[in-house]
Design an enzyme around this catalytic site. Structure first.
Site, short mmCIF file in Angstrom:
data_model
loop_
_atom_site.label_atom_id
_atom_site.label_comp_id
_atom_site.label_asym_id
_atom_site.label_seq_id
_atom_site.Cartn_x
_atom_site.Cartn_y
_atom_site.Cartn_z
N ASN A 74 -10.17 -0.07 0.43
CA ASN A 74 -8.71 0.02 0.42
C ASN A 74 -8.21 -0.49 -0.94
O ASN A 74 -8.31 -1.67 -1.24
CB ASN A 74 -8.18 -0.84 1.57
CG ASN A 74 -6.66 -0.88 1.63
OD1 ASN A 74 -5.98 -0.50 0.69
ND2 ASN A 74 -6.14 -1.35 2.75
N HIS B 254 -2.92 6.88 3.26
CA HIS B 254 -3.39 5.68 2.57
C HIS B 254 -4.80 5.38 3.09
O HIS B 254 -5.03 5.34 4.30
CB HIS B 254 -2.43 4.53 2.85
CG HIS B 254 -3.01 3.19 2.51
ND1 HIS B 254 -3.67 2.94 1.32
CD2 HIS B 254 -3.05 2.03 3.22
CE1 HIS B 254 -4.08 1.68 1.32
NE2 HIS B 254 -3.72 1.11 2.45
N CYS C 78 0.81 -1.23 0.00
CA CYS C 78 0.00 0.00 0.00
C CYS C 78 0.84 1.27 0.00
O CYS C 78 0.32 2.36 -0.22
CB CYS C 78 -0.94 0.01 1.20
SG CYS C 78 -1.90 -1.49 1.31
O1 UT7 Z 1 -3.50 -1.42 3.62
C1 UT7 Z 1 -3.23 -2.01 4.86
C2 UT7 Z 1 -4.18 -3.13 5.01
N1 UT7 Z 1 -4.72 -3.41 6.25
C3 UT7 Z 1 -5.40 -2.61 7.09
O2 UT7 Z 1 -5.49 -1.44 6.97
C4 UT7 Z 1 -6.07 -3.31 8.21
C5 UT7 Z 1 -6.02 -2.59 9.52
N2 UT7 Z 1 -6.90 -3.24 10.44
C6 UT7 Z 1 -8.22 -2.99 10.50
O3 UT7 Z 1 -8.72 -2.17 9.75
C7 UT7 Z 1 -9.04 -3.70 11.55
O4 UT7 Z 1 -8.20 -4.60 12.25
C8 UT7 Z 1 -10.26 -4.49 10.97
C9 UT7 Z 1 -11.32 -3.52 10.49
C10 UT7 Z 1 -9.82 -5.39 9.84
C11 UT7 Z 1 -10.87 -5.33 12.08
O5 UT7 Z 1 -11.13 -4.51 13.22
P1 UT7 Z 1 -10.74 -5.05 14.68
O6 UT7 Z 1 -11.07 -4.00 15.65
O7 UT7 Z 1 -9.30 -5.47 14.63
O8 UT7 Z 1 -11.73 -6.22 14.85
P2 UT7 Z 1 -11.46 -7.76 15.18
O9 UT7 Z 1 -10.74 -8.43 14.06
O10 UT7 Z 1 -10.90 -7.89 16.54
O11 UT7 Z 1 -12.93 -8.29 15.22
C12 UT7 Z 1 -13.89 -7.87 16.21
C13 UT7 Z 1 -15.08 -8.76 16.09
C14 UT7 Z 1 -14.72 -10.25 16.12
O12 UT7 Z 1 -15.79 -10.94 16.74
P3 UT7 Z 1 -15.67 -11.45 18.27
O13 UT7 Z 1 -14.46 -12.35 18.28
O14 UT7 Z 1 -15.48 -10.19 19.07
O15 UT7 Z 1 -16.97 -12.13 18.50
C15 UT7 Z 1 -14.68 -10.63 14.68
O16 UT7 Z 1 -14.92 -12.00 14.45
O17 UT7 Z 1 -15.71 -8.54 14.84
C16 UT7 Z 1 -15.80 -9.78 14.12
N3 UT7 Z 1 -15.62 -9.49 12.70
C17 UT7 Z 1 -16.65 -9.17 11.91
N4 UT7 Z 1 -17.97 -9.05 12.15
C18 UT7 Z 1 -18.76 -8.70 11.12
C19 UT7 Z 1 -14.47 -9.48 11.99
N5 UT7 Z 1 -14.75 -9.14 10.72
C20 UT7 Z 1 -16.10 -8.96 10.65
C21 UT7 Z 1 -16.97 -8.58 9.61
N6 UT7 Z 1 -18.28 -8.46 9.88
N7 UT7 Z 1 -16.54 -8.33 8.36
#
Ligand code: UT7
Length: 327
Positions: free
Chosen positions: A280, A250, A112
């Site tokens: 993204n 980004h 990215c």
């Molecule tokens: O260009 C660089 C590329 N990468 C990035 O920029 C990624 C940077 N990271 C992020 O943007 C965030 O980490 C995410 C948006 C991907 C995820 O946010 P998070 O605060 O890290 O959430 P998490 O992975 O801890 O998930 C929280 C909850 C989980 O459920 P439980 O375990 O609390 O019950 C996940 O299973 O949300 C759940 N979850 C979803 N629920 C609905 C994860 N993805 C989804 C989804 N829809 N798409």
């Protein structure tokens, strides 16, 4: 050393738009979750166009905006995580498509941060006088390497391309570019290619060119590195954030930008955001944002802006620019 400036921009995204509602028909997610956790409302998804097709369209638009003929370009750099093929470079396909016959064309892989790396490399070629006019492009068809069964990642990414023409000039347009990598953290964001399977090595049979990511770690890295990159480039050039009209991060996640705004105690309106429309788009995101800002007349000659990226590698970088295109 020569001065270098941006003289035109372009962008292109596939016409097909995929909403969060459509995404929720594929994986267990919802519009509410995606919007509140990322700010993304939709993304453009290719219906068959490849990375070079998107890059070519963005390039032609940038050339038109710069009023430059393809034959006057002597350097083409495509930054991409999703090139058409191993060989040739996507930049060579673009070169053939647009007829920029006098250019050296090659690809770079900096995830990215690709557009910032491309800007940095092109600037060095132009500053030394080795080349005069470069076309730098960030282009991605991430939909072909996204794991469409993984809700942690597939909701984030979109397809698109952005381009800029930069040339040797009299004005100090590109004031500074800084880019760096932290290879020790390479496994936080990966997309494998082919395994080593040959006469001497059986390797693994599994071929899985899919994006895999530790979202939380990348999030943490992103906030810290954006803040420190902005601080560093401002200090090194004796500017403060008050001197800057826009910061273009980004476009990965609205919450990342929000954290940065709070950490810097900055005015949030200074931070350009269009990730709600594109998701993204990796190497393309900053270039698409820059083109949107240019085409909607947000930028005036003399405005100072900062571009700042982060991504797989891990890579990061920032550029301090004085906008030199008059309306
Ligand atoms: O260009 C660089 C590329 N990468 C990035 O920029 C990624 C940077 N990271 C992020 O943007 C965030 O980490 C995410 C948006 C991907 C995820 O946010 P998070 O605060 O890290 O959430 P998490 O992975 O801890 O998930 C929280 C909850 C989980 O459920 P439980 O375990 O609390 O019950 C996940 O299973 O949300 C759940 N979850 C979803 N629920 C609905 C994860 N993805 C989804 C989804 N829809 N798409």
């Amino acid at each position: 050393m020569n001065e270098v400036q941006i003289i035109g921009t372009g962008s292109y995204a596939p016409l097909n738009i995929m909403t969060n509602q459509q995404m929720s028909e594929l994986v267990d997610t919802s519009d509410e979750w995606i919007v509140s956790m990322t700010g993304i409302k939709q993304r453009h998804i290719s219906q068959g166009e490849n990375t070079s097709d998107l890059a070519t369209k963005a390039a032609l638009e940038a050339l038109k905006d710069a009023n430059v003929k393809p034959e006057d370009i002597d350097l083409i750099i495509v930054a991409s995580t999703s090139p058409d093929q191993f060989v040739p470079a996507t930049a060579c396909i673009v070169q053939g498509n647009i007829g920029a016959d006098s250019a050296m064309a090659f690809d770079i892989s900096a995830a990215c941060t690709g557009f910032i790396f491309a800007l940095n490399i092109a600037m060095q070629f132009l500053k030394t006088g080795d080349r005069k006019r470069a076309l730098i492009i960030g282009a991605e068809v991430l939909s072909k390497i996204v794991d469409w069964t993984d809700r942690n990642t597939c909701i984030l990414f979109g397809d698109g391309a952005g381009a800029a023409v930069i040339e040797v000039g009299t004005k100090r347009g590109i004031i500074s570019v800084d880019s760096a990598s932290e290879g020790k953290k390479f496994d936080l964001l990966t997309c494998p290619t082919v395994d080593v399977i040959n006469t001497f090595s059986r390797g693994k049979v599994d071929f899985k060119a899919k994006i895999d990511m530790d979202g939380k770690e990348i999030f943490r890295f992103a906030v810290n590195i954006i803040v420190s990159s902005i601080d560093k480039i401002l200090k090194e050039n004796n500017y403060t954030l008050d001197d800057i009209k826009y910061v273009v991060c980004h476009q990965a996640n609205f919450r990342i930008i929000d954290f940065v705004v709070k950490r810097l105690k900055a005015d949030k309106d200074k931070f350009f955001v269009n990730l709600d429309k594109y998701g993204n788009t990796s190497a393309a995101s900053i270039a698409i944002a820059l083109d949107e800002m240019n085409k909607t007349n947000l930028l005036n000659a003399g405005d100072k802006i900062i571009l700042v990226g982060f991504g797989g590698g891990l890579t990061y970088g920032a550029s301090l620019i004085e906008w030199t295109i008059s309306k």
